[in-house]
Design an enzyme around this catalytic site. Structure first.
Site, PDB file in Angstrom:
ATOM      1  N   GLY A  46       0.961  -1.067  -0.038  1.00  0.00           N
ATOM      2  CA  GLY A  46       0.214   0.319  -0.072  1.00  0.00           C
ATOM      3  C   GLY A  46       0.875   1.368   0.008  1.00  0.00           C
ATOM      4  N   GLN A  51       3.003  10.026   1.147  1.00  0.00           N
ATOM      5  CA  GLN A  51       4.197   9.471   1.295  1.00  0.00           C
ATOM      6  C   GLN A  51       5.007   9.583   0.115  1.00  0.00           C
ATOM      7  OE1 GLN A  51       2.250   5.175   1.971  1.00  0.00           O
ATOM      8  NE2 GLN A  51       4.154   5.140   2.944  1.00  0.00           N
ATOM      9  N   CYS A  88       5.921  -0.070   7.081  1.00  0.00           N
ATOM     10  CA  CYS A  88       5.696   0.892   6.466  1.00  0.00           C
ATOM     11  C   CYS A  88       6.862   1.298   5.403  1.00  0.00           C
ATOM     12  CB  CYS A  88       5.188   2.121   7.076  1.00  0.00           C
ATOM     13  SG  CYS A  88       4.672   3.690   6.414  1.00  0.00           S
ATOM     14  N   LEU A  89       6.342   1.555   4.343  1.00  0.00           N
ATOM     15  CA  LEU A  89       7.554   1.953   3.344  1.00  0.00           C
ATOM     16  C   LEU A  89       8.284   3.269   3.657  1.00  0.00           C
ATOM     17  CD1 LEU A  89       6.014   1.293   0.168  1.00  0.00           C
ATOM     18  CD2 LEU A  89       7.740  -0.047   0.845  1.00  0.00           C
ATOM     19  N   HIS A 130      -4.394   1.254   7.366  1.00  0.00           N
ATOM     20  CA  HIS A 130      -2.882   1.800   7.311  1.00  0.00           C
ATOM     21  C   HIS A 130      -3.061   3.112   6.615  1.00  0.00           C
ATOM     22  CE1 HIS A 130       1.604   1.174   7.724  1.00  0.00           C
ATOM     23  NE2 HIS A 130       0.993   2.175   6.637  1.00  0.00           N
ATOM     24  N   GLU A 131      -3.551   2.809   5.602  1.00  0.00           N
ATOM     25  CA  GLU A 131      -3.282   3.830   4.335  1.00  0.00           C
ATOM     26  C   GLU A 131      -4.159   4.946   4.755  1.00  0.00           C
ATOM     27  OE1 GLU A 131      -0.851   3.614   2.604  1.00  0.00           O
ATOM     28  OE2 GLU A 131      -0.458   1.586   2.851  1.00  0.00           O
ATOM     29  N   HIS A 134      -2.604   7.314   7.085  1.00  0.00           N
ATOM     30  CA  HIS A 134      -1.590   8.030   6.564  1.00  0.00           C
ATOM     31  C   HIS A 134      -2.360   9.623   5.956  1.00  0.00           C
ATOM     32  CE1 HIS A 134       2.257   6.123   6.339  1.00  0.00           C
ATOM     33  NE2 HIS A 134       1.776   5.055   5.828  1.00  0.00           N
TER      34      HIS A 134
END
Ligand code: ZN
Length: 153
Positions: A46, A51, A88-89, A130-131, A134
């Site tokens: 995701g 991000q 997380c990226l 999660h997204e 963000h």
């Protein structure tokens, strides 16, 4: 195809609230395409627009069941809870146990501006939550259960 730089760690843009997308124009379509390419390049499941440095309510998700593009996503239903490992990226090398709903229904628009609802359970529910976090400046590390030991399967 264009890979965008993923904002990491203490980058303050990760803490800002993203704005609703009012018009899906060429720039938004390009952003969606770039976010997809960037997510796959980074081998993530995701990616949310902040991000890649854009404060718009857009996310892409693929937990191995195909690409899902979410514009202005909102959770309209949630049930159950499940604790599992998350990463997380934007926070490379970090992971931890986070409690998320077992099932959610998300309402969003697709790239054609059509509203749809999609149900996610387990990993997909986790990725949606999660997204969407963000988009509100929330990182999973805010929600990690300290010292929680996950059963490794
Ligand atoms: Zn993340």
């Amino acid at each position: 195809m264009a890979i965008r730089m993923i904002r990491k760690d203490e980058d303050e843009i990760l803490r800002k609230i993203s704005k609703k997308v009012e018009v899906i124009d060429d720039r938004i379509i390009m952003l969606l395409n770039d976010m997809r390419d960037t997510m796959y390049e980074a081998e993530g499941v995701g990616l949310a627009a902040p991000q890649v440095g854009v404060l718009r309510r857009i996310a892409v998700v693929d937990v191995g069941e195909g690409l899902i593009e979410l514009i202005n996503p909102v959770i309209v239903f949630e049930s159950g809870e499940e604790i599992d490992e998350e990463g997380c990226l934007s926070l490379p090398g970090k992971n931890g146990a986070v409690c998320r709903p077992k099932k959610v229904i998300v309402r969003a628009q697709n790239r054609h501006g059509e509203t749809f609802e999609i149900t996610g359970t387990d990993l997909l529910a986790r990725a949606f939550c999660h997204e969407i976090d963000h988009l509100n400046g929330i990182l999973f590390t805010d929600k990690v259960i300290p010292d929680y030991k996950l059963d490794k399967k």
